[in-house]
Design a protein around this motif. Structure first.
Motif, PDB file in Angstrom:
ATOM      1  N   LYS A  13      35.915  24.270  33.708  1.00  0.00           N
ATOM      2  CA  LYS A  13      35.606  25.076  34.891  1.00  0.00           C
ATOM      3  C   LYS A  13      36.285  24.458  36.103  1.00  0.00           C
ATOM      4  O   LYS A  13      36.119  23.275  36.403  1.00  0.00           O
ATOM      5  CB  LYS A  13      34.093  25.165  35.086  1.00  0.00           C
ATOM      6  N   ILE A  14      37.080  25.276  36.798  1.00  0.00           N
ATOM      7  CA  ILE A  14      37.831  24.819  37.970  1.00  0.00           C
ATOM      8  C   ILE A  14      37.307  25.565  39.194  1.00  0.00           C
ATOM      9  O   ILE A  14      37.357  26.789  39.251  1.00  0.00           O
ATOM     10  CB  ILE A  14      39.342  25.094  37.798  1.00  0.00           C
ATOM     11  N   GLY A  15      36.797  24.827  40.166  1.00  0.00           N
ATOM     12  CA  GLY A  15      36.246  25.432  41.366  1.00  0.00           C
ATOM     13  C   GLY A  15      37.295  25.754  42.403  1.00  0.00           C
ATOM     14  O   GLY A  15      38.446  25.293  42.336  1.00  0.00           O
ATOM     15  N   SER A  16      36.907  26.554  43.396  1.00  0.00           N
ATOM     16  CA  SER A  16      37.832  26.952  44.459  1.00  0.00           C
ATOM     17  C   SER A  16      38.395  25.749  45.203  1.00  0.00           C
ATOM     18  O   SER A  16      39.571  25.735  45.588  1.00  0.00           O
ATOM     19  CB  SER A  16      37.119  27.878  45.449  1.00  0.00           C
ATOM     20  N   SER A  17      37.564  24.721  45.409  1.00  0.00           N
ATOM     21  CA  SER A  17      38.025  23.553  46.159  1.00  0.00           C
ATOM     22  C   SER A  17      39.104  22.774  45.415  1.00  0.00           C
ATOM     23  O   SER A  17      39.832  21.992  46.017  1.00  0.00           O
ATOM     24  CB  SER A  17      36.846  22.629  46.495  1.00  0.00           C
ATOM     25  N   SER A  18      39.213  22.983  44.101  1.00  0.00           N
ATOM     26  CA  SER A  18      40.273  22.350  43.315  1.00  0.00           C
ATOM     27  C   SER A  18      41.594  23.097  43.447  1.00  0.00           C
ATOM     28  O   SER A  18      42.654  22.549  43.160  1.00  0.00           O
ATOM     29  CB  SER A  18      39.878  22.302  41.836  1.00  0.00           C
ATOM     30  N   LEU A  19      41.518  24.349  43.892  1.00  0.00           N
ATOM     31  CA  LEU A  19      42.687  25.227  43.925  1.00  0.00           C
ATOM     32  C   LEU A  19      43.168  25.542  45.330  1.00  0.00           C
ATOM     33  O   LEU A  19      44.332  25.887  45.530  1.00  0.00           O
ATOM     34  CB  LEU A  19      42.370  26.545  43.208  1.00  0.00           C
ATOM     35  N   VAL A  20      42.250  25.458  46.312  1.00  0.00           N
ATOM     36  CA  VAL A  20      42.575  25.825  47.687  1.00  0.00           C
ATOM     37  C   VAL A  20      42.078  24.737  48.625  1.00  0.00           C
ATOM     38  O   VAL A  20      40.928  24.299  48.523  1.00  0.00           O
ATOM     39  CB  VAL A  20      41.924  27.177  48.072  1.00  0.00           C
ATOM     40  N   ASP A  21      42.921  24.298  49.548  1.00  0.00           N
ATOM     41  CA  ASP A  21      42.519  23.298  50.537  1.00  0.00           C
ATOM     42  C   ASP A  21      41.485  23.903  51.483  1.00  0.00           C
ATOM     43  O   ASP A  21      41.705  24.981  52.052  1.00  0.00           O
ATOM     44  CB  ASP A  21      43.744  22.830  51.329  1.00  0.00           C
ATOM     45  N   ALA A  22      40.342  23.220  51.628  1.00  0.00           N
ATOM     46  CA  ALA A  22      39.245  23.761  52.431  1.00  0.00           C
ATOM     47  C   ALA A  22      39.595  23.864  53.908  1.00  0.00           C
ATOM     48  O   ALA A  22      38.995  24.668  54.633  1.00  0.00           O
ATOM     49  CB  ALA A  22      38.003  22.888  52.253  1.00  0.00           C
ATOM     50  N   VAL A  23      40.564  23.077  54.387  1.00  0.00           N
ATOM     51  CA  VAL A  23      40.918  23.072  55.808  1.00  0.00           C
ATOM     52  C   VAL A  23      42.070  24.028  56.092  1.00  0.00           C
ATOM     53  O   VAL A  23      41.968  24.919  56.941  1.00  0.00           O
ATOM     54  CB  VAL A  23      41.283  21.651  56.281  1.00  0.00           C
ATOM     55  N   THR A  24      43.168  23.870  55.370  1.00  0.00           N
ATOM     56  CA  THR A  24      44.358  24.687  55.643  1.00  0.00           C
ATOM     57  C   THR A  24      44.359  26.022  54.916  1.00  0.00           C
ATOM     58  O   THR A  24      45.121  26.913  55.268  1.00  0.00           O
ATOM     59  CB  THR A  24      45.626  23.917  55.234  1.00  0.00           C
ATOM     60  N   ARG A  25      43.504  26.152  53.896  1.00  0.00           N
ATOM     61  CA  ARG A  25      43.448  27.349  53.045  1.00  0.00           C
ATOM     62  C   ARG A  25      44.722  27.537  52.208  1.00  0.00           C
ATOM     63  O   ARG A  25      44.931  28.580  51.600  1.00  0.00           O
ATOM     64  CB  ARG A  25      43.209  28.624  53.869  1.00  0.00           C
ATOM     65  N   GLU A  26      45.572  26.527  52.186  1.00  0.00           N
ATOM     66  CA  GLU A  26      46.800  26.594  51.378  1.00  0.00           C
ATOM     67  C   GLU A  26      46.468  26.317  49.922  1.00  0.00           C
ATOM     68  O   GLU A  26      45.589  25.499  49.625  1.00  0.00           O
ATOM     69  CB  GLU A  26      47.816  25.556  51.856  1.00  0.00           C
ATOM     70  N   PRO A  27      47.142  26.977  48.985  1.00  0.00           N
ATOM     71  CA  PRO A  27      46.943  26.663  47.560  1.00  0.00           C
ATOM     72  C   PRO A  27      47.307  25.204  47.282  1.00  0.00           C
ATOM     73  O   PRO A  27      48.307  24.703  47.803  1.00  0.00           O
ATOM     74  CB  PRO A  27      47.915  27.611  46.844  1.00  0.00           C
ATOM     75  N   ARG A  28      46.475  24.536  46.491  1.00  0.00           N
ATOM     76  CA  ARG A  28      46.736  23.144  46.133  1.00  0.00           C
ATOM     77  C   ARG A  28      47.624  23.140  44.884  1.00  0.00           C
ATOM     78  O   ARG A  28      47.185  22.844  43.777  1.00  0.00           O
ATOM     79  CB  ARG A  28      45.428  22.406  45.897  1.00  0.00           C
ATOM     80  N   ILE A  29      48.885  23.480  45.114  1.00  0.00           N
ATOM     81  CA  ILE A  29      49.800  23.713  43.998  1.00  0.00           C
ATOM     82  C   ILE A  29      50.020  22.439  43.183  1.00  0.00           C
ATOM     83  O   ILE A  29      50.088  22.483  41.950  1.00  0.00           O
ATOM     84  CB  ILE A  29      51.139  24.275  44.519  1.00  0.00           C
ATOM     85  N   ALA A  30      50.116  21.293  43.851  1.00  0.00           N
ATOM     86  CA  ALA A  30      50.324  20.034  43.123  1.00  0.00           C
ATOM     87  C   ALA A  30      49.148  19.758  42.191  1.00  0.00           C
ATOM     88  O   ALA A  30      49.344  19.362  41.025  1.00  0.00           O
ATOM     89  CB  ALA A  30      50.513  18.889  44.112  1.00  0.00           C
ATOM     90  N   ASN A  31      47.928  19.974  42.673  1.00  0.00           N
ATOM     91  CA  ASN A  31      46.755  19.738  41.832  1.00  0.00           C
ATOM     92  C   ASN A  31      46.675  20.758  40.704  1.00  0.00           C
ATOM     93  O   ASN A  31      46.312  20.422  39.568  1.00  0.00           O
ATOM     94  CB  ASN A  31      45.478  19.785  42.672  1.00  0.00           C
ATOM     95  N   MET A  32      47.025  22.011  41.011  1.00  0.00           N
ATOM     96  CA  MET A  32      47.046  23.044  39.963  1.00  0.00           C
ATOM     97  C   MET A  32      48.044  22.677  38.875  1.00  0.00           C
ATOM     98  O   MET A  32      47.785  22.875  37.680  1.00  0.00           O
ATOM     99  CB  MET A  32      47.378  24.408  40.559  1.00  0.00           C
ATOM    100  N   ALA A  33      49.191  22.137  39.282  1.00  0.00           N
ATOM    101  CA  ALA A  33      50.215  21.741  38.300  1.00  0.00           C
ATOM    102  C   ALA A  33      49.689  20.624  37.400  1.00  0.00           C
ATOM    103  O   ALA A  33      49.926  20.625  36.181  1.00  0.00           O
ATOM    104  CB  ALA A  33      51.486  21.296  39.010  1.00  0.00           C
ATOM    105  N   LEU A  34      48.947  19.667  37.981  1.00  0.00           N
ATOM    106  CA  LEU A  34      48.352  18.598  37.182  1.00  0.00           C
ATOM    107  C   LEU A  34      47.310  19.144  36.206  1.00  0.00           C
ATOM    108  O   LEU A  34      47.221  18.698  35.059  1.00  0.00           O
ATOM    109  CB  LEU A  34      47.704  17.559  38.099  1.00  0.00           C
ATOM    110  N   ILE A  35      46.512  20.108  36.672  1.00  0.00           N
ATOM    111  CA  ILE A  35      45.517  20.737  35.805  1.00  0.00           C
ATOM    112  C   ILE A  35      46.203  21.446  34.638  1.00  0.00           C
ATOM    113  O   ILE A  35      45.802  21.305  33.477  1.00  0.00           O
ATOM    114  CB  ILE A  35      44.651  21.728  36.611  1.00  0.00           C
TER     115      ILE A  35
END
Length: 419
Positions: A13-35
């Motif tokens: 289970k992957i939460g929104s905070s793992s996929l989207v930066d809570a401050v900038t709202r930008e996709p956390r692409i580097a973390n998604m790539a690691l996942i």
């Protein structure tokens, strides 16, 4: 030796905070790539992997340049519609680089309200796994309303894990593990490494224990609920750090290095030793219930966790004992003290017990299970306390002698004491 390792079915289970930066709202692409890299490695090791992903609304908020989630339901649903395509598109692009096929599954409780539909959902997921595909499951927020929502994707991930009889459920969050208190506000908070009885936990989930964010709906409380649901059906549940997805590889390797059939005491001792000695990363593991207490029946699991209750039937302790004995019958009208709410026949309702038939306040009731009823709420109010032979004279007809047949009764397992 590699070929002898047991193939595991794992829900991540992957939460929104793992996929989207809570401050900038930008996709956390580097973390998604690691996942994606981690999950693909697990798949290549022979494991069957299902992703339950949040993030559709958060992605929609980014596209529409919104700072906060709107309160209007239709606006939230519109954002989910915008964001879901972006989310699954990004996942597909990343998995394509690893030559791994994925499939999208959007679901609400309404999709599994019928047992045949529930089994069809289960069969579809299992068929995808047999094909080597990684299903990506999300609640259909575009259509979902409160009456048919799972509530949060922690719950959805636990129901998905129970539905397919997964071995492990990984709940990825922004803290390493469960703590006795919020570690960000209380430096004396202690990590909890192993849980074998959730009912014995003594933790504070104020501020969600450090989990949860402005872009998500979950928190540590929802993870505890999900862990309780999953362990009841035999799914070991693990809380681990979302920014270090490779930890899952280390934890799975450690799992496979252990002998099968270890007792709870042995498992707890090994885990505590190896985590404290940093043989494996810090995490919290909720051990599944012993085999003889787990929910084995798909139908029982579906009634308990797949359906949303529409009301309640109040019974006393004697009736509850009769319903839960080994040779139990169904729920007869004579055993019902009161009816709460309005519902139709075949709908799911809660079963609540009171110790004193004269005390019927909500405070005195304890929910003990669920059932699907053969009569409406108003009909049950008319026949409650009467013998089954009187149903026809009271209603003018008798569809069944039971208010709920024994096949439509479901009670959670009794959690054994850890002492």
């Amino acid at each position: 030796m590699e070929g002898k390792k047991r193939q595991l079915t794992i829900v991540v289970k992957i939460g929104s905070s793992s996929l989207v930066d809570a401050v900038t709202r930008e996709p956390r692409i580097a973390n998604m790539a690691l996942i994606v890299e981690t999950i693909t490695k697990l798949r290549r090791q022979g494991h069957k992997i299902i992703i339950v992903s949040s993030g559709a609304i958060a992605f929609g908020m980014k596209v529409m340049k919104l700072e906060s989630k709107p309160s209007k339901l239709s606006a939230v649903q519109a954002l989910a519609s915008i964001g879901q395509g972006r989310l699954i598109g990004l996942f597909n692009d990343l998995f394509r680089q690893m030559d791994q096929t994925t499939a999208q599954i959007l679901i609400t409780r309404n999709d599994i309200v019928d047992y045949t539909q529930y089994k069809n959902a289960k069969n579809t997921i299992n068929e995808l796994l047999e094909m080597g595909v990684i299903p990506i499951v999300n609640e259909n927020d575009t259509l979902s309303v409160s009456e048919i929502k799972f509530g949060d994707n922690d719950t959805l991930s636990a129901i998905t894990a129970g539905m397919i009889h997964a071995d492990y459920l990984f709940l990825m969050t922004d803290v390493e593990c469960l703590y006795t208190d919020n570690p960000r506000s209380n430096p004396k908070a202690e990590p909890i490494l192993v849980v074998d009885n959730i009912d014995d936990l003594n933790v504070s989930t104020n501020d969600d224990g450090g989990a949860g964010s402005d872009v998500g709906t979950g928190g540590m409380t929802t993870k505890l609920i999900a862990a309780g649901l999953a362990t009841n059906v035999g799914v070991t549940t693990i809380i681990t750090l979302s920014t270090q997805p490779h930890y899952i590889l280390d934890i799975v390797a450690h799992i496979q290095s252990q002998k099968e059939g270890l007792s709870i005491v042995e498992q707890r001792k090994i885990l505590q030793h190896d985590i404290r000695n940093k043989t494996i990363p810090l995490h919290t593991r909720f051990l599944s219930l012993p085999q003889d207490t787990q929910i084995k029946s798909d139908r029982r699991f579906w009634i308990l966790h797949g359906l949303k209750t529409k009301g309640a039937l109040i019974i006393d302790e004697g009736c509850f004992a009769a319903l839960t004995r080994r040779d139990r019958a169904g729920l007869l009208p004579a055993g019902i003290i009161d009816v709460v709410g309005n519902f139709h026949e075949n709908e799911c309702v809660a079963i609540k017990v009171v110790a004193d038939r004269t005390k019927l306040s909500e405070h005195d009731m304890v929910e003990v299970g669920h059932c699907r009823v053969n009569y409406t709420a108003n009909e049950i109010r008319m026949i409650k306390g009467h013998k089954s032979s009187q149903i026809e004279s009271i209603l003018g007809y008798a569809d069944s002698e039971y208010v709920a047949h024994r096949d439509n009764l479901a009670f959670p397992p009794v959690t054994p004491s850890s002492n």
